[in-house]
Design a protein around this motif. Sequence first.
Motif, PDB file in Angstrom:
ATOM      1  N   GLU A 262       7.687   0.470   3.714  1.00 51.71           N
ATOM      2  CA  GLU A 262       7.780   1.121   2.507  1.00 51.71           C
ATOM      3  C   GLU A 262       9.098   1.033   1.946  1.00 51.71           C
ATOM      4  O   GLU A 262      10.160   0.845   2.649  1.00 51.71           O
ATOM      5  N   SER A 264      11.841   2.255  -1.231  1.00 52.48           N
ATOM      6  CA  SER A 264      11.739   3.652  -1.927  1.00 52.48           C
ATOM      7  C   SER A 264      13.029   3.338  -2.891  1.00 52.48           C
ATOM      8  O   SER A 264      13.892   3.204  -2.517  1.00 52.48           O
ATOM      9  N   SER A 320       8.134   3.109  -5.841  1.00 56.19           N
ATOM     10  CA  SER A 320       8.047   3.097  -4.506  1.00 56.19           C
ATOM     11  C   SER A 320       6.849   2.125  -4.201  1.00 56.19           C
ATOM     12  O   SER A 320       5.838   2.158  -5.028  1.00 56.19           O
ATOM     13  N   SER A 322       4.115   0.830  -0.910  1.00 54.27           N
ATOM     14  CA  SER A 322       3.574   1.337   0.553  1.00 54.27           C
ATOM     15  C   SER A 322       2.691   0.136   0.819  1.00 54.27           C
ATOM     16  O   SER A 322       1.743  -0.211   0.030  1.00 54.27           O
ATOM     17  N   LYS A 324       0.558  -1.597   4.163  1.00 51.18           N
ATOM     18  CA  LYS A 324       0.109  -1.420   5.529  1.00 51.18           C
ATOM     19  C   LYS A 324      -0.661  -2.589   6.188  1.00 51.18           C
ATOM     20  O   LYS A 324      -1.223  -3.092   5.186  1.00 51.18           O
TER      21      LYS A 324
END
Length: 460
Positions: A262, A264, A320, A322, A324
């Motif tokens: 992640e 940020s 941001s 993300s 995975k």
Amino acid sequence: MPGQGSRAALGVITEVTEGTPPAPAGSTFIPMSSESNKADRPTILSSALTNDRMISTVMPGVQQVEGGWEQPFDGASVGQGIWLWNGDAGYSKGNTPGRLATFTATPSAASGTLPVGTYFYSVATILTQTSNGDYHIMQQSAAITCTLAAIGKADLAWTNPSTFPDGFTLGGFIIYRTAAGGSTGTQKYLKYQLGATASFSDTGAFTPDTAISPYTATPVTHAFIGTVPVTSADPLTPFTVSVYKDIAESEQYVGNRMDGFELSIGDKNGEVMAKFSHKGIKETPVANFTASYSILESFVGWQCVGYINGVKDCTIQGMSLSCKNNVQYLEGLCAVPYVRGTISGRREISVTLDRQLLDHTFLNRMLEGEEAAIQIQSSGQPIVNGYSAYSLSSAVHGIKAVPLRHFLMIDLYRVRLKQAGGPVTGPDQIKESIQADCMKSLTYGTEMKIQLINTVATYA
């Protein structure tokens, strides 16, 4: 003495054999702000009924590891976590383009006041950062000698570099020179020139600034993309995390694969933060170790910029990312109290942009189901420490230019918006949150490309 976070350390190292932890000494040590590594071992309550309403026995289950760390984005050590998340199959690196390789220096007695003697010259490219117009100095060229048998001048000529790092264009050149009779490696700043002119005449009109030298560090560009593994092996390399907590022994978390990454970017005066999470096999104790660090300035919010469909959008106030890997534990009955291993799943990437609500442009794009391209750029500290000794200032030299900075570029080539617009929450500015999911670009063959410029030779 109780453990204290200010004396803690965390190191990461890849495993040659999955599940076999290497010694912590060879780790990449991460300047973390926090870590969350842990091993859980569930208990199994006996189902036996013994006429007293109490549980008669409790058995231990199988342990499994999860956790991670958060760190300021420094442009260098953070690349190790990105490499572990991305996998080696989609990784490449090479010297950053844009350096002037060589040139010629020809003596002339036709004019000039340069004294008789032998001089060493070198030339460095000036790059212009397209997002803000800042000037960055590249690594100098190889040094060339020029010997004047009579008072005159030295005519320098070169061929301009043809390729430059993404996010930069040609800005100009800096010429460095020794004193007469000086040795190679003692060149000092002589003059800069902006533009694409591929020549310079040292007539003796300028005196080297003995306070400013060229730097010798080699900038490296690292690229991370998604790719199909070429073998049946898992695309993610297993690794060990070692954590020192200022107590009698340290901890090792073994057989991990990187599950999440992640990024940020929040307040303009706040640090850019990276967060990594992993799943692993087991925890084992290890003797305390000594960590070593290369400390760099963090990237901060005001150094970041976002582009939407190639257009810079300065109304963005936060970003941001993300990412995975959907790592799963490998189950199996092997008569050992830990899982067999881990395996990576499908990559899933999403992005969120927080910006001022100006109109319904993005709301309409979302409602119409349109695609978009998003790019994130940021830069940090120059790639050499003590960089004032290699930098030019407007007050002294007439231009502000620093050695090439650590640089980040993230391309999300193809995204589809799933949220836009913003509610009224009070009397202040109305903000909208734009959220999008990423998909593979047929043009680029990946859904995301991350580029880092630093001086790390390779990640592995």
